[in-house]
Design an enzyme around this catalytic site. Structure first.
Site, PDB file in Angstrom:
ATOM      1  N   GLY A  10       5.984 -51.140  31.146  1.00 39.22           N
ATOM      2  CA  GLY A  10       4.653 -51.375  31.725  1.00 39.22           C
ATOM      3  C   GLY A  10       3.578 -50.922  30.754  1.00 39.22           C
ATOM      4  O   GLY A  10       3.752 -49.923  30.062  1.00 39.22           O
ATOM      5  N   GLU A 103      11.003 -44.480  30.184  1.00 34.83           N
ATOM      6  CA  GLU A 103      12.441 -44.203  30.317  1.00 34.83           C
ATOM      7  C   GLU A 103      13.314 -45.362  29.833  1.00 34.83           C
ATOM      8  O   GLU A 103      14.362 -45.135  29.227  1.00 34.83           O
ATOM      9  CB  GLU A 103      12.789 -43.862  31.781  1.00 34.83           C
ATOM     10  CG  GLU A 103      12.332 -44.919  32.762  1.00 34.83           C
ATOM     11  CD  GLU A 103      13.032 -44.845  34.134  1.00 34.83           C
ATOM     12  OE1 GLU A 103      12.382 -45.179  35.127  1.00 34.83           O
ATOM     13  OE2 GLU A 103      14.228 -44.497  34.179  1.00 34.83           O
ATOM     14  N   ASP A 127       3.421 -42.737  34.934  1.00 37.69           N
ATOM     15  CA  ASP A 127       4.155 -41.984  35.960  1.00 37.69           C
ATOM     16  C   ASP A 127       4.402 -40.522  35.568  1.00 37.69           C
ATOM     17  O   ASP A 127       4.716 -39.708  36.438  1.00 37.69           O
ATOM     18  CB  ASP A 127       5.518 -42.635  36.229  1.00 37.69           C
ATOM     19  CG  ASP A 127       5.397 -43.993  36.894  1.00 37.69           C
ATOM     20  OD1 ASP A 127       4.260 -44.408  37.177  1.00 37.69           O
ATOM     21  OD2 ASP A 127       6.440 -44.632  37.126  1.00 37.69           O
ATOM     22  N   GLY A 170       4.200 -44.845  41.064  1.00 32.21           N
ATOM     23  CA  GLY A 170       5.148 -43.721  40.978  1.00 32.21           C
ATOM     24  C   GLY A 170       6.436 -44.178  41.613  1.00 32.21           C
ATOM     25  O   GLY A 170       6.619 -44.106  42.814  1.00 32.21           O
ATOM     26  N   ARG A 171       7.296 -44.708  40.760  1.00 34.16           N
ATOM     27  CA  ARG A 171       8.538 -45.313  41.227  1.00 34.16           C
ATOM     28  C   ARG A 171       9.510 -44.250  41.722  1.00 34.16           C
ATOM     29  O   ARG A 171      10.009 -44.323  42.834  1.00 34.16           O
ATOM     30  CB  ARG A 171       9.151 -46.041  40.035  1.00 34.16           C
ATOM     31  CG  ARG A 171      10.055 -47.170  40.368  1.00 34.16           C
ATOM     32  CD  ARG A 171      10.945 -47.473  39.190  1.00 34.16           C
ATOM     33  NE  ARG A 171      10.241 -47.899  37.991  1.00 34.16           N
ATOM     34  CZ  ARG A 171      10.073 -49.155  37.620  1.00 34.16           C
ATOM     35  NH1 ARG A 171      10.486 -50.127  38.399  1.00 34.16           N
ATOM     36  NH2 ARG A 171       9.491 -49.453  36.493  1.00 34.16           N
ATOM     37  N   GLU A 221       4.258 -45.218  45.661  1.00 39.19           N
ATOM     38  CA  GLU A 221       4.938 -46.475  46.021  1.00 39.19           C
ATOM     39  C   GLU A 221       6.425 -46.262  46.319  1.00 39.19           C
ATOM     40  O   GLU A 221       7.029 -47.008  47.071  1.00 39.19           O
ATOM     41  CB  GLU A 221       4.777 -47.502  44.893  1.00 39.19           C
ATOM     42  CG  GLU A 221       5.376 -47.008  43.581  1.00 39.19           C
ATOM     43  CD  GLU A 221       5.219 -47.958  42.411  1.00 39.19           C
ATOM     44  OE1 GLU A 221       4.851 -49.120  42.612  1.00 39.19           O
ATOM     45  OE2 GLU A 221       5.479 -47.504  41.283  1.00 39.19           O
ATOM     46  N   ARG A 270      -6.011 -48.129  57.809  1.00 37.63           N
ATOM     47  CA  ARG A 270      -6.053 -49.179  56.778  1.00 37.63           C
ATOM     48  C   ARG A 270      -5.385 -48.673  55.507  1.00 37.63           C
ATOM     49  O   ARG A 270      -5.402 -47.477  55.235  1.00 37.63           O
ATOM     50  CB  ARG A 270      -7.498 -49.541  56.429  1.00 37.63           C
ATOM     51  CG  ARG A 270      -8.335 -50.019  57.593  1.00 37.63           C
ATOM     52  CD  ARG A 270      -8.002 -51.448  57.967  1.00 37.63           C
ATOM     53  NE  ARG A 270      -8.852 -51.874  59.055  1.00 37.63           N
ATOM     54  CZ  ARG A 270     -10.025 -52.478  58.901  1.00 37.63           C
ATOM     55  NH1 ARG A 270     -10.487 -52.704  57.695  1.00 37.63           N
ATOM     56  NH2 ARG A 270     -10.720 -52.831  59.950  1.00 37.63           N
ATOM     57  N   HIS A 276      -2.166 -52.161  39.747  1.00 33.97           N
ATOM     58  CA  HIS A 276      -2.324 -52.167  38.291  1.00 33.97           C
ATOM     59  C   HIS A 276      -3.702 -51.719  37.823  1.00 33.97           C
ATOM     60  O   HIS A 276      -3.896 -51.517  36.615  1.00 33.97           O
ATOM     61  CB  HIS A 276      -1.976 -53.553  37.739  1.00 33.97           C
ATOM     62  CG  HIS A 276      -0.519 -53.861  37.912  1.00 33.97           C
ATOM     63  ND1 HIS A 276      -0.014 -54.414  39.058  1.00 33.97           N
ATOM     64  CD2 HIS A 276       0.544 -53.640  37.097  1.00 33.97           C
ATOM     65  CE1 HIS A 276       1.299 -54.543  38.943  1.00 33.97           C
ATOM     66  NE2 HIS A 276       1.655 -54.076  37.766  1.00 33.97           N
ATOM     67  N   GLN A 278      -4.661 -48.888  38.136  1.00 34.30           N
ATOM     68  CA  GLN A 278      -4.354 -47.559  37.573  1.00 34.30           C
ATOM     69  C   GLN A 278      -3.913 -47.627  36.120  1.00 34.30           C
ATOM     70  O   GLN A 278      -3.893 -46.614  35.425  1.00 34.30           O
ATOM     71  CB  GLN A 278      -3.210 -46.896  38.368  1.00 34.30           C
ATOM     72  CG  GLN A 278      -3.583 -46.544  39.776  1.00 34.30           C
ATOM     73  CD  GLN A 278      -2.344 -46.408  40.657  1.00 34.30           C
ATOM     74  OE1 GLN A 278      -1.855 -45.325  40.868  1.00 34.30           O
ATOM     75  NE2 GLN A 278      -1.837 -47.521  41.171  1.00 34.30           N
TER      76      GLN A 278
HETATM   77  O1  F6P Z   1       6.568 -47.358  35.039  1.00 34.29           O
HETATM   78  C1  F6P Z   1       5.216 -47.547  35.183  1.00 34.29           C
HETATM   79  C2  F6P Z   1       4.910 -48.364  36.417  1.00 34.29           C
HETATM   80  O2  F6P Z   1       3.522 -48.527  36.461  1.00 34.29           O
HETATM   81  C3  F6P Z   1       5.469 -47.805  37.724  1.00 34.29           C
HETATM   82  O3  F6P Z   1       4.635 -46.825  38.299  1.00 34.29           O
HETATM   83  C4  F6P Z   1       5.574 -49.037  38.568  1.00 34.29           C
HETATM   84  O4  F6P Z   1       6.585 -48.913  39.535  1.00 34.29           O
HETATM   85  C5  F6P Z   1       5.933 -50.095  37.592  1.00 34.29           C
HETATM   86  O5  F6P Z   1       5.494 -49.652  36.325  1.00 34.29           O
HETATM   87  C6  F6P Z   1       5.343 -51.435  37.934  1.00 34.29           C
HETATM   88  O6  F6P Z   1       5.782 -52.345  37.019  1.00 34.29           O
HETATM   89  P1  F6P Z   1       5.252 -53.846  36.918  1.00 34.29           P
HETATM   90  O7  F6P Z   1       3.888 -53.802  36.356  1.00 34.29           O
HETATM   91  O8  F6P Z   1       6.197 -54.514  36.011  1.00 34.29           O
HETATM   92  O9  F6P Z   1       5.245 -54.396  38.301  1.00 34.29           O
END
Ligand code: F6P
Length: 346
Positions: A10, A103, A127, A170-171, A221, A270, A276, A278
């Protein structure tokens, strides 16, 4: 020496600052030449290159995104992927690679280094979940964007006596939610490391309404309700789509949580999904500083032949650690760190 540079995964504010520092110090300090590999590992895999020199790096320090482009290509998932990379590096006359990524991208770099490819890593991710380094660049920008959003949402939530749920990225790790939640004075912060009890969340929401304030919930998320974490059929959280590194696409917890809170408490709720936003736009001064220093040190590591290493921030110093130290295990929020934020819940 000829050095290849790539950015994978990303995008992240500060990528261009790293590229600029690597190239400036590489050319001026070490007399190196550079090859830009486009779109992450797809570049060396498919021979996608671009010219990369001091001129190409002019004016990019404050620009978000990456001039090299990015992708989530995993060469280890492709037949002959490693051999194709070796062949293309040799054809381009590239002696060493600087890989800038999180990672997954650095996970590939770790394996390639073990196979004898000359690679140095720079840790990137909003993240902040890479081990070995106090911070990754991009995180500070994401936290500042999320904090500004929370600040703005407080006043509208209070005017309408509504619950506002802010979904942040934040996966696997809740660093963005935790830091922005503390900085923005959130009423509740929910993170992947701590599965939540929906009944307890409802109780905190109701107690917040007893004061004259409205609740702001910040949710990563990747946060999950306790029953789903135990494998039961809780709120559905993920789409089935999987990328080349096996990650499902996350998103949707904010809306689902808002719906559930409204149903259970009878209060209007709500959701705001920052997504994105962020990751886009100009990096903060801290991220430009960190990214620049990572870049300067990474090209020095190349010059020293210190391959298989990743740059890491420790206090105010940049040190080199083995790549596996950054990628072996994710850096997660500890229960103690989460407990600090919990003081302000409700
Ligand atoms: O790893 C960074 C990140 O922004 C994560 O927080 C998020 O889950 C993921 O990338 C989203 O990826 P994409 O932009 O491919 O949907």
């Amino acid at each position: 020496m000829r050095v290849g540079v790539l950015t994978g995964g990303g995008d992240c504010p500060g990528l261009n600052a790293v590229i600029r520092a690597v190239v400036r110090k590489g050319v001026q300090g070490h007399g190196f030449e550079f090859v830009g590999y486009r779109e992450g590992w797809k570049g060396p895999l498919e021979g996608l290159t671009m010219q990369l020199g001091v001129e190409e790096c002019r004016g990019i320090l404050p620009r978000g995104g990456t001039i090299l482009g990015s992708s989530r290509t995993n060469p280890f998932k492709i037949d002959d992927g490693v051999e194709r990379i070796r062949k293309n590096l040799a054809a381009d006359g590239v002696d060493a690679l600087v890989a800038i990524g999180g990672e997954d991208t650095l996970g590939v770099a770790t394996k390639l280094a073990d196979l004898g490819v000359n690679v140095v890593g720079v840790p990137k991710t909003i993240d902040n979940d890479l081990s070995g380094t106090d911070f990754t660049f991009g995180f500070d920008t994401a936290v500042n964007i999320a904090t500004e959003a929370i600040d703005r949402l407080h006043t509208t939530a209070e005017s309408h006596h509504r619950v506002l749920v802010v979904e942040v990225m934040g996966r696997h790790a809740g660093w963005i939610a935790l830091h922005a939640g503390i900085a923005g004075g959130a009423s509740i912060v929910l993170i992947p490391e701590q599965p939540f009890d929906i009944e307890e969340v409802c109780r905190l929401v109701e107690s917040r309404f007893e004061s004259r304030y409205a609740p702001i919930l910040v949710v990563s998320e990747g946060a999950v309700p306790a029953e789903a974490a135990e494998g039961e059929d809780g709120m559905t959280l993920q789409s089935g789509e999987v990328d080349a590194f096996g990650h499902v696409r996350l998103g949707g917890i904010g809306d689902r949580l808002a719906g559930e809170l409204e149903r259970r408490t009878g209060k209007e709720a709500r959701a705001v999904v920052l997504g994105h936003v962020q990751r886009g736009g100009t990096p903060t001064a801290f991220d430009r500083w960190l990214a620049t220093r990572f870049g300067l040190q990474a090209i020095d590591a190349v010059a020293d032949g210190d391959f298989g290493t990743m740059m890491a921030l420790r206090g105010t110093k940049i040190i080199r650690v083995p790549l596996i130290e950054g990628t072996g295990e994710l850096k997660l929020v500890s229960p103690e760190e989460y407990a600090e934020a919990q003081v302000f819940f409700g």
